[in-house]
Scaffold this motif. Structure first.
Motif, mmCIF file in Angstrom:
data_model
loop_
_atom_site.group_PDB
_atom_site.id
_atom_site.type_symbol
_atom_site.label_atom_id
_atom_site.label_comp_id
_atom_site.label_asym_id
_atom_site.label_seq_id
_atom_site.Cartn_x
_atom_site.Cartn_y
_atom_site.Cartn_z
ATOM 1 N N SER A 45 0.842 -1.190 0.000
ATOM 2 C CA SER A 45 0.000 0.000 0.000
ATOM 3 C C SER A 45 0.881 1.245 0.000
ATOM 4 C CB SER A 45 -0.919 -0.006 1.231
ATOM 5 O OG SER A 45 -1.753 1.132 1.230
ATOM 6 N N GLU A 46 0.839 1.995 -1.093
ATOM 7 C CA GLU A 46 1.661 3.197 -1.226
ATOM 8 C C GLU A 46 0.744 4.389 -1.530
ATOM 9 O OE1 GLU A 46 3.895 5.951 -1.028
ATOM 10 O OE2 GLU A 46 4.914 4.065 -0.593
ATOM 11 N N GLY A 47 0.034 4.809 -0.491
ATOM 12 C CA GLY A 47 -0.858 5.949 -0.615
ATOM 13 C C GLY A 47 -0.322 7.130 0.181
ATOM 14 N N LEU A 48 -0.621 8.333 -0.280
ATOM 15 C CA LEU A 48 -0.195 9.544 0.416
ATOM 16 C C LEU A 48 -1.275 10.603 0.253
ATOM 17 C CD1 LEU A 48 1.960 11.256 1.908
ATOM 18 C CD2 LEU A 48 2.810 11.921 -0.360
ATOM 19 N N ASN A 49 -1.677 11.202 1.365
ATOM 20 C CA ASN A 49 -2.661 12.278 1.309
ATOM 21 C C ASN A 49 -2.173 13.398 0.403
ATOM 22 O OD1 ASN A 49 -4.171 10.877 3.211
ATOM 23 N ND2 ASN A 49 -3.367 12.032 4.940
ATOM 24 N N GLY A 50 -3.034 13.846 -0.502
ATOM 25 C CA GLY A 50 -2.699 14.969 -1.359
ATOM 26 C C GLY A 50 -1.894 14.635 -2.590
ATOM 27 N N ARG A 51 -1.535 13.363 -2.809
ATOM 28 C CA ARG A 51 -0.704 13.026 -3.972
ATOM 29 C C ARG A 51 -1.436 13.328 -5.277
ATOM 30 N NH1 ARG A 51 1.762 7.541 -3.275
ATOM 31 N NH2 ARG A 51 3.584 8.691 -2.485
ATOM 32 N N THR A 52 -0.715 13.890 -6.224
ATOM 33 C CA THR A 52 -1.232 14.187 -7.552
ATOM 34 C C THR A 52 -0.617 13.226 -8.563
ATOM 35 O OG1 THR A 52 0.544 15.722 -8.151
ATOM 36 C CG2 THR A 52 -1.326 16.631 -6.920
ATOM 37 N N THR A 53 -1.073 13.289 -9.794
ATOM 38 C CA THR A 53 -0.421 12.496 -10.829
ATOM 39 C C THR A 53 0.944 13.089 -11.157
ATOM 40 O OG1 THR A 53 -1.566 13.773 -12.562
ATOM 41 C CG2 THR A 53 -2.560 11.663 -11.889
ATOM 42 N N ALA A 54 0.966 14.387 -11.476
ATOM 43 C CA ALA A 54 2.209 14.973 -11.987
ATOM 44 C C ALA A 54 2.398 16.434 -11.607
ATOM 45 C CB ALA A 54 2.228 14.849 -13.509
ATOM 46 N N PHE A 55 1.750 16.881 -10.536
ATOM 47 C CA PHE A 55 1.748 18.304 -10.215
ATOM 48 C C PHE A 55 2.344 18.568 -8.835
ATOM 49 C CE2 PHE A 55 -1.821 17.272 -13.000
ATOM 50 C CZ PHE A 55 -1.454 18.007 -14.116
ATOM 51 N N PRO A 79 11.139 -6.907 -7.930
ATOM 52 C CA PRO A 79 10.265 -7.026 -9.090
ATOM 53 C C PRO A 79 8.789 -6.879 -8.721
ATOM 54 C CG PRO A 79 10.909 -9.195 -8.363
ATOM 55 C CD PRO A 79 11.646 -8.227 -7.484
ATOM 56 N N LEU A 80 8.057 -6.184 -9.576
ATOM 57 C CA LEU A 80 6.627 -5.996 -9.391
ATOM 58 C C LEU A 80 5.870 -6.741 -10.488
ATOM 59 C CD1 LEU A 80 6.500 -2.160 -8.627
ATOM 60 C CD2 LEU A 80 5.945 -4.011 -7.018
ATOM 61 N N ASP A 81 4.850 -7.450 -10.084
ATOM 62 C CA ASP A 81 3.999 -8.142 -11.055
ATOM 63 C C ASP A 81 2.814 -7.280 -11.462
ATOM 64 O OD1 ASP A 81 5.214 -10.999 -11.023
ATOM 65 O OD2 ASP A 81 4.991 -10.474 -8.909
ATOM 66 N N GLY A 82 2.356 -6.425 -10.553
ATOM 67 C CA GLY A 82 1.210 -5.579 -10.838
ATOM 68 C C GLY A 82 1.375 -4.187 -10.250
ATOM 69 N N LEU A 83 0.835 -3.204 -10.945
ATOM 70 C CA LEU A 83 0.802 -1.824 -10.473
ATOM 71 C C LEU A 83 -0.625 -1.320 -10.605
ATOM 72 C CD1 LEU A 83 2.172 0.873 -9.612
ATOM 73 C CD2 LEU A 83 2.530 1.330 -12.059
ATOM 74 N N VAL A 84 -1.236 -0.972 -9.475
ATOM 75 C CA VAL A 84 -2.591 -0.436 -9.469
ATOM 76 C C VAL A 84 -2.497 1.045 -9.144
ATOM 77 C CG1 VAL A 84 -4.897 -0.603 -8.483
ATOM 78 C CG2 VAL A 84 -3.494 -2.663 -8.698
ATOM 79 N N VAL A 85 -2.991 1.882 -10.042
ATOM 80 C CA VAL A 85 -2.877 3.329 -9.890
ATOM 81 C C VAL A 85 -4.270 3.936 -9.746
ATOM 82 C CG1 VAL A 85 -2.042 5.485 -10.894
ATOM 83 C CG2 VAL A 85 -0.805 3.337 -11.326
ATOM 84 N N MET A 86 -4.496 4.624 -8.623
ATOM 85 C CA MET A 86 -5.735 5.389 -8.460
ATOM 86 C C MET A 86 -5.350 6.800 -8.018
ATOM 87 S SD MET A 86 -9.364 4.643 -6.529
ATOM 88 C CE MET A 86 -8.810 4.739 -4.838
ATOM 89 N N LEU A 87 -5.214 7.676 -9.003
ATOM 90 C CA LEU A 87 -4.843 9.066 -8.764
ATOM 91 C C LEU A 87 -5.722 9.980 -9.615
ATOM 92 C CD1 LEU A 87 -0.930 8.845 -8.795
ATOM 93 C CD2 LEU A 87 -2.356 9.485 -6.835
ATOM 94 N N GLY A 88 -5.771 11.233 -9.240
ATOM 95 C CA GLY A 88 -6.526 12.209 -10.006
ATOM 96 C C GLY A 88 -7.334 13.163 -9.157
ATOM 97 N N THR A 89 -7.766 12.686 -7.997
ATOM 98 C CA THR A 89 -8.593 13.517 -7.123
ATOM 99 C C THR A 89 -7.935 14.868 -6.836
ATOM 100 O OG1 THR A 89 -9.698 11.633 -6.072
ATOM 101 C CG2 THR A 89 -9.610 13.691 -4.824
#
Length: 219
Positions: A45-55, A79-89
């Motif tokens: 779990s790699e979540g961070l409050n306020g994280r943006t995609t590229a800003f 090595p990573l087998d999967g990357l789940v990305v939920m960003l944009g808010t």
């Protein structure tokens, strides 16, 4: 064992709109997924409050720009087998992404490009990618969040179409969180415990499908 990196913002970190603290461990959607998939899959779990995609956000102490931090995470967790990305808010804040889903889509494209093109250690390949469209915002009377996100309630409806376009362009998987969960009217953008668990439960099968069979390991 297969490894999945869940890369996101406060919805992944587990921000609780009722307490303004963190949801209990097994109320956070990545941990719901990890528990359901069992010991053969490790979900980071790699979540961070306020994280943006590229800003950039110059008003905080931690780096919130996803494009800047992702290469480090890909290197440290390979090595990573999967990357789940939920960003944009957080791209819909006027002081970061400008308040439009269009800029968020561009940032997400850069996230995918980095993940696919990163120079992984020899013998490892890029992870399979699942993009998760954040749920739309809802109305709230909470003053601070209303100021931060109130202007973008209607704009947030376009997350699904934007993330779908990115997924189709790069040939990666996509899931719409808005189909299975909804944001809390307490602040308009976060998930309560029930909806966080609901999202995790709904992502179990898409992530299982993303990873494929036990024989489909990183080469």
């Amino acid at each position: 064992m297969k490894t999945v990196l869940a890369f996101g913002d406060s919805l992944t970190w587990g921000y609780n709109p009722e307490t303004m603290l963190r949801h209990d461990f097994f109320d956070r959607w990545p941990n719901v997924v990890g528990k359901a998939l069992g010991h053969r899959v490790r979900v980071i779990s790699e979540g961070l409050n306020g994280r943006t995609t590229a800003f950039d956000d110059h008003m905080v102490s931690a780096e919130r720009n996803g494009v800047k931090i992702l290469p480090t995470l890909l290197a440290s967790h390979q090595p990573l087998d999967g990357l789940v990305v939920m960003l944009g808010t957080n791209d819909l804040k006027r002081n970061t992404g400008g308040g439009r889903v269009f800029e968020s889509r561009q940032g997400l494209e850069r996230i995918v490009e980095i993940a696919l093109g990163f120079p992984y250690q020899r013998g490892y390949r890029s992870p399979k990618i699942l993009l998760v469209a954040p749920p739309p915002f809802c109305s709230t009377t909470e003053p601070d969040f209303s100021l931060l996100f109130g202007h973008a309630k209607d704009e947030s409806i376009h997350f699904r179409s934007a993330v779908t376009k990115v997924a189709e362009e790069y040939g990666v998987a996509m899931f719409d969180a808005g189909e299975v969960c909804e944001t809390s009217p307490i602040d308009g953008v976060h998930l309560d415990a029930t909806n966080s668990r609901r999202l995790g439960e709904a992502l179990v099968e898409p992530i299982r499908a993303l990873l494929g069979s036990d024989d489909d390991q990183s080469a």
